[in-house]
Design an enzyme around this catalytic site. Structure first.
Site, mmCIF file in Angstrom:
data_model
loop_
_atom_site.group_PDB
_atom_site.id
_atom_site.type_symbol
_atom_site.label_atom_id
_atom_site.label_comp_id
_atom_site.label_asym_id
_atom_site.label_seq_id
_atom_site.Cartn_x
_atom_site.Cartn_y
_atom_site.Cartn_z
ATOM 1 N N ASN A 73 9.088 4.611 3.359
ATOM 2 C CA ASN A 73 8.915 4.096 4.715
ATOM 3 C C ASN A 73 10.256 3.609 5.241
ATOM 4 O OD1 ASN A 73 6.141 3.113 3.156
ATOM 5 N ND2 ASN A 73 5.809 3.819 5.237
ATOM 6 N N CYS A 116 4.233 9.280 0.235
ATOM 7 C CA CYS A 116 2.849 9.776 0.209
ATOM 8 C C CYS A 116 2.691 10.762 -0.931
ATOM 9 C CB CYS A 116 2.499 10.456 1.534
ATOM 10 S SG CYS A 116 0.863 11.218 1.514
ATOM 11 N N ARG A 168 0.838 -1.209 0.000
ATOM 12 C CA ARG A 168 0.000 0.000 0.000
ATOM 13 C C ARG A 168 0.873 1.260 0.000
ATOM 14 N NH1 ARG A 168 -0.858 4.811 2.399
ATOM 15 N NH2 ARG A 168 -0.352 3.842 4.400
ATOM 16 N N ASP A 169 1.431 1.597 1.134
ATOM 17 C CA ASP A 169 2.240 2.816 1.182
ATOM 18 C C ASP A 169 3.447 2.687 0.257
ATOM 19 O OD1 ASP A 169 2.750 5.366 2.007
ATOM 20 O OD2 ASP A 169 3.399 4.864 4.022
#
Lengths: 301, 301
Positions: free
Chosen positions: A249, A240, A16-17
């Site tokens: 991350n 993001c 996801r991220d």
């Protein structure tokens, strides 16, 4: 450091991220990456997001991906949502664990979901109602918990307001997210010490980006302050799309290395995580910033 | 974290550890970099090393560089040495502060200086005698204090033996060096807690590489455990030519960012350090790994 936990749950957010800021990749490549991450032994993965396909085209295949998750029966998969409608879509697709993200800063909240922080907070109880009605757990992630790219430092009061609303609504878990990678260990300690007394029994997680090099330092400070859940992505994939300057991350394998050498148990195998980071590099077609991708493990002992 | 110091001394090692693994650059380019680092407000710089020019050709101009240091009168310059002869050369060149590096592990010691750790330790008192006889201060740096690339984890006893010899010899300062970038915060805390009772009043420093992403986490752990001196290089320049897999030092500007946001005073200006990192990139002709070089400062407040 005698207050370190004996175990920390790493939730891998590569799918996801990690992927949301990348150019869309085929479902088959995603499933290869998912299989590589699953092979690390990780117990939880954030698999996708049910958000606007036009805003996050890389995750537009969320229902198709969700349909494949049954192959990996041992892992708790979750999806990020940004609205009650997203929660419904995630549940309809078979997810039984969702993250609802609420930005503590209005600048980021408006850029991200077109609503103020208070407006997004007001939807927590709706989402919990929808989720719990179908046996789905809900985590509220407080985004821009330390800083907003538009508004600057986030007042602690704004974080506590979201935490209070989430606790009142009966969320299952809470997490604080350093969305733009500006947190440093002392500020992490300070915020967690302010939040912990307010959350009751719900487990507290944290989510860091390594944008300014302090991601692992912040993660260790969080764990030292009582956090037992950390998000990470293999290779340090991710960012993001709505936060200028955000980068990846913290890298799953770098985090595993640090926690292992701190005597903290994790479910993720280090060499398998490095291998998954290599798969991630192939999937996205560029180098990733994770340190162990280059340096490897030390001589253990 | 109430035990954080109010001030940490950052010694910039860009000119020595930063450049020693690079292809030699002209003295004029070095002086440009030196001037840029000096403009950060830093109070201490490791300017060069008086070691074998054939083993470290990038620092073969040590006497010529030393002759220029008088231009920067406010800064305490030091040089690394690996033998009594090196100490004599440094002092003859005008240095009044030297670091004598002793590897705690025999594998690295032999590769680095062709002697065992015990043989190198036995020379501490000679070097202190030579230095103090000319009004020069001596720091003993314990290299491979956590791990050796050849021997694996370093027994604490080996570090304490060097510390005892250095303390007995009356060294002015001590430092622990994570030569190959394998340290993690818990292991840092453990070693510092073992060393601190043994060193008397001599200030304790630490030196980290970010090879496995944990450099800043280790630095913060060191400061939390009582270290008040940290080495860093602008942009994260550097590495050790005799330690396979070693990469850059922790980046001065990333460290300044972390310490500032932890309420710890430093002498180094953040924006000037980023500017110096850019000069370093030009000097060596390739990108450097420092995070703030890309991301910049957060919106302060």
């Amino acid at each position: 450091m005698t207050d370190l936990p004996s175990h920390v749950t790493i939730r891998d957010v590569s799918m996801r991220d990690g992927l949301q800021i990348e150019a869309p990749i085929p479902l088959s490549a995603k499933l290869e990456l998912l299989a590589a991450v699953a092979a690390t032994g990780v117990r939880e993965m954030e698999a996708t997001a049910f958000v606007s396909p036009s805003k996050v085209p890389a995750l537009a295949d969320a229902p198709d991906l969700a349909a494949e998750l049954h192959r990996f029966g041992d892992i708790e998969f979750s999806a990020l949502v940004a609205s009650p409608n997203g929660a419904k879509r995630a549940i309809a697709a078979g997810l039984r664990s969702i993250e609802y993200v609420v930005s503590a800063a209005d600048g980021h909240s408006r850029a991200n979901v077109g609503r103020t922080s208070a407006e997004a907070t007001a939807q927590i109880s709706d989402i919990v109602g929808i989720a719990h009605g179908s046996g789905t757990t809900v985590e509220v992630i407080v985004a821009t918990a330390w800083d907003c790219p538009f508004d600057g430092p986030t007042p602690v009061r704004r974080v506590l307001d979201i935490v209070a609303a989430a606790t009142d609504a009966g969320v299952d878990r809470l997490a604080l997210a350093d969305t733009i990678g500006t947190a440093t260990p002392r500020r992490v300690t300070d915020l967690i010490e302010a939040v912990r007394p307010e959350i009751g029994p719900a487990p507290l997680g944290a989510h860091f980006h390594n944008t300014r090099g302090a991601g692992l330092a912040s993660a260790y400070a969080a764990v030292s302050a009582g956090v037992t859940r950390l998000d990470a992505s293999v290779g340090g994939l991710g960012g993001c799309p709505f936060a200028p300057g955000a980068s990846g991350n913290i890298a799953t394998e770098d985090l595993v290395y640090l926690l292992r050498d701190s005597g903290i148990g994790v479910d993720v195998d280090l060499e398998a995580a490095i291998a998954a980071a290599r798969v991630a590099q192939q999937a996205v077609g560029h180098d990733l910033p994770g340190a162990l991708l280059r340096a490897g493990d030390r001589i253990p002992g």
